[in-house]
Design a protein around this motif. Structure first.
Motif, PDB file in Angstrom:
ATOM      1  N   CYS A  56       0.803  -1.238   0.000  1.00  0.00           N
ATOM      2  CA  CYS A  56       0.000   0.000   0.000  1.00  0.00           C
ATOM      3  C   CYS A  56       0.830   1.279   0.000  1.00  0.00           C
ATOM      4  O   CYS A  56       0.276   2.366  -0.022  1.00  0.00           O
ATOM      5  N   ASP A  57       2.156   1.161   0.070  1.00  0.00           N
ATOM      6  CA  ASP A  57       3.076   2.301  -0.012  1.00  0.00           C
ATOM      7  C   ASP A  57       3.052   3.235   1.205  1.00  0.00           C
ATOM      8  O   ASP A  57       3.516   4.354   1.139  1.00  0.00           O
ATOM      9  N   THR A  58       2.530   2.776   2.332  1.00  0.00           N
ATOM     10  CA  THR A  58       2.512   3.613   3.525  1.00  0.00           C
ATOM     11  C   THR A  58       3.842   3.517   4.275  1.00  0.00           C
ATOM     12  O   THR A  58       4.583   2.542   4.127  1.00  0.00           O
ATOM     13  N   LEU A  59       4.122   4.535   5.081  1.00  0.00           N
ATOM     14  CA  LEU A  59       5.306   4.537   5.943  1.00  0.00           C
ATOM     15  C   LEU A  59       4.968   4.114   7.372  1.00  0.00           C
ATOM     16  O   LEU A  59       5.851   3.824   8.161  1.00  0.00           O
ATOM     17  N   LEU A  60       3.684   4.084   7.692  1.00  0.00           N
ATOM     18  CA  LEU A  60       3.246   3.883   9.069  1.00  0.00           C
ATOM     19  C   LEU A  60       3.262   2.417   9.480  1.00  0.00           C
ATOM     20  O   LEU A  60       2.817   1.552   8.741  1.00  0.00           O
ATOM     21  N   ASP A  61       3.738   2.155  10.694  1.00  0.00           N
ATOM     22  CA  ASP A  61       3.714   0.821  11.299  1.00  0.00           C
ATOM     23  C   ASP A  61       4.253  -0.267  10.385  1.00  0.00           C
ATOM     24  O   ASP A  61       3.600  -1.292  10.169  1.00  0.00           O
ATOM     25  N   THR A  62       5.433  -0.066   9.823  1.00  0.00           N
ATOM     26  CA  THR A  62       6.006  -1.056   8.922  1.00  0.00           C
ATOM     27  C   THR A  62       7.033  -1.920   9.648  1.00  0.00           C
ATOM     28  O   THR A  62       7.657  -1.487  10.616  1.00  0.00           O
ATOM     29  N   VAL A  69       9.321  -4.796   3.111  1.00  0.00           N
ATOM     30  CA  VAL A  69       8.662  -3.954   4.105  1.00  0.00           C
ATOM     31  C   VAL A  69       7.157  -4.119   3.950  1.00  0.00           C
ATOM     32  O   VAL A  69       6.615  -3.988   2.850  1.00  0.00           O
ATOM     33  N   ILE A  70       6.484  -4.432   5.069  1.00  0.00           N
ATOM     34  CA  ILE A  70       5.036  -4.620   5.065  1.00  0.00           C
ATOM     35  C   ILE A  70       4.461  -3.908   6.289  1.00  0.00           C
ATOM     36  O   ILE A  70       5.020  -3.996   7.388  1.00  0.00           O
ATOM     37  N   CYS A  71       3.341  -3.219   6.098  1.00  0.00           N
ATOM     38  CA  CYS A  71       2.708  -2.531   7.230  1.00  0.00           C
ATOM     39  C   CYS A  71       1.789  -3.498   7.973  1.00  0.00           C
ATOM     40  O   CYS A  71       1.361  -4.529   7.438  1.00  0.00           O
ATOM     41  N   LYS A  72       1.480  -3.157   9.215  1.00  0.00           N
ATOM     42  CA  LYS A  72       0.649  -4.028  10.048  1.00  0.00           C
ATOM     43  C   LYS A  72      -0.740  -4.208   9.450  1.00  0.00           C
ATOM     44  O   LYS A  72      -1.320  -5.287   9.529  1.00  0.00           O
ATOM     45  N   ASN A  73      -1.292  -3.173   8.833  1.00  0.00           N
ATOM     46  CA  ASN A  73      -2.617  -3.259   8.226  1.00  0.00           C
ATOM     47  C   ASN A  73      -2.625  -4.304   7.104  1.00  0.00           C
ATOM     48  O   ASN A  73      -3.543  -5.123   7.015  1.00  0.00           O
ATOM     49  N   CYS A  74      -1.622  -4.298   6.252  1.00  0.00           N
ATOM     50  CA  CYS A  74      -1.556  -5.271   5.150  1.00  0.00           C
ATOM     51  C   CYS A  74      -1.313  -6.684   5.678  1.00  0.00           C
ATOM     52  O   CYS A  74      -1.839  -7.652   5.111  1.00  0.00           O
ATOM     53  N   GLU A  76      -2.512  -7.826   8.484  1.00  0.00           N
ATOM     54  CA  GLU A  76      -3.838  -8.246   8.941  1.00  0.00           C
ATOM     55  C   GLU A  76      -4.716  -8.652   7.756  1.00  0.00           C
ATOM     56  O   GLU A  76      -5.453  -9.642   7.831  1.00  0.00           O
ATOM     57  N   ARG A  77      -4.624  -7.905   6.659  1.00  0.00           N
ATOM     58  CA  ARG A  77      -5.400  -8.242   5.465  1.00  0.00           C
ATOM     59  C   ARG A  77      -4.949  -9.583   4.885  1.00  0.00           C
ATOM     60  O   ARG A  77      -5.773 -10.377   4.423  1.00  0.00           O
ATOM     61  N   LEU A  78      -3.649  -9.855   4.911  1.00  0.00           N
ATOM     62  CA  LEU A  78      -3.140 -11.130   4.414  1.00  0.00           C
ATOM     63  C   LEU A  78      -3.625 -12.294   5.286  1.00  0.00           C
ATOM     64  O   LEU A  78      -3.984 -13.357   4.770  1.00  0.00           O
ATOM     65  N   ALA A  80      -6.391 -12.338   6.929  1.00  0.00           N
ATOM     66  CA  ALA A  80      -7.817 -12.498   6.610  1.00  0.00           C
ATOM     67  C   ALA A  80      -7.979 -13.303   5.304  1.00  0.00           C
ATOM     68  O   ALA A  80      -8.853 -14.155   5.203  1.00  0.00           O
ATOM     69  N   LEU A  81      -7.121 -13.029   4.324  1.00  0.00           N
ATOM     70  CA  LEU A  81      -7.166 -13.780   3.068  1.00  0.00           C
ATOM     71  C   LEU A  81      -6.818 -15.249   3.308  1.00  0.00           C
ATOM     72  O   LEU A  81      -7.426 -16.153   2.725  1.00  0.00           O
ATOM     73  N   LYS A  82      -5.835 -15.476   4.169  1.00  0.00           N
ATOM     74  CA  LYS A  82      -5.434 -16.860   4.486  1.00  0.00           C
ATOM     75  C   LYS A  82      -6.602 -17.608   5.098  1.00  0.00           C
ATOM     76  O   LYS A  82      -6.871 -18.763   4.748  1.00  0.00           O
ATOM     77  N   ASP A  83      -7.340 -16.956   6.004  1.00  0.00           N
ATOM     78  CA  ASP A  83      -8.498 -17.590   6.637  1.00  0.00           C
ATOM     79  C   ASP A  83      -9.574 -17.933   5.605  1.00  0.00           C
ATOM     80  O   ASP A  83     -10.255 -18.945   5.729  1.00  0.00           O
TER      81      ASP A  83
END
Length: 86
Positions: A56-62, A69-74, A76-78, A80-83
């Protein structure tokens, strides 16, 4: 784009020194920070490099995962996709 009024020569190895005042203003630490280099017609643009989330190209919480580099939001989304797949 505004001019700093500073001119620096290019040495034999193609290097240009970024003035201390500019490094201080951008909080650039020697031997730690890097710059991204962009070309725009006849301009060379330097931007202080900051690793962003590969999704998502964010700098926050990576965080770094296997060199990516992956942010915490992504993350969580991954999960959810795994589930959904399981």
């Amino acid at each position: 784009m505004k001019s700093s009024g500073m001119v620096r020569p290019v040495d034999r190895m193609g290097r240009v020194v970024i003035p201390k005042e500019i490094r201080r203003q951008l909080k650039v630490e020697n031997d730690k920070d890097s710059f991204e280099i962009f070309l725009d017609d006849d301009k060379i643009i330097l931007k202080k490099f900051a690793p962003t989330c590969m999704f998502c190209d964010t700098l926050l919480d990576t965080i770094q995962v296997d060199g990516h580099v992956i942010c915490k939001n992504c993350i969580e989304r991954l999960y959810a996709l795994k589930d959904q797949i399981d």
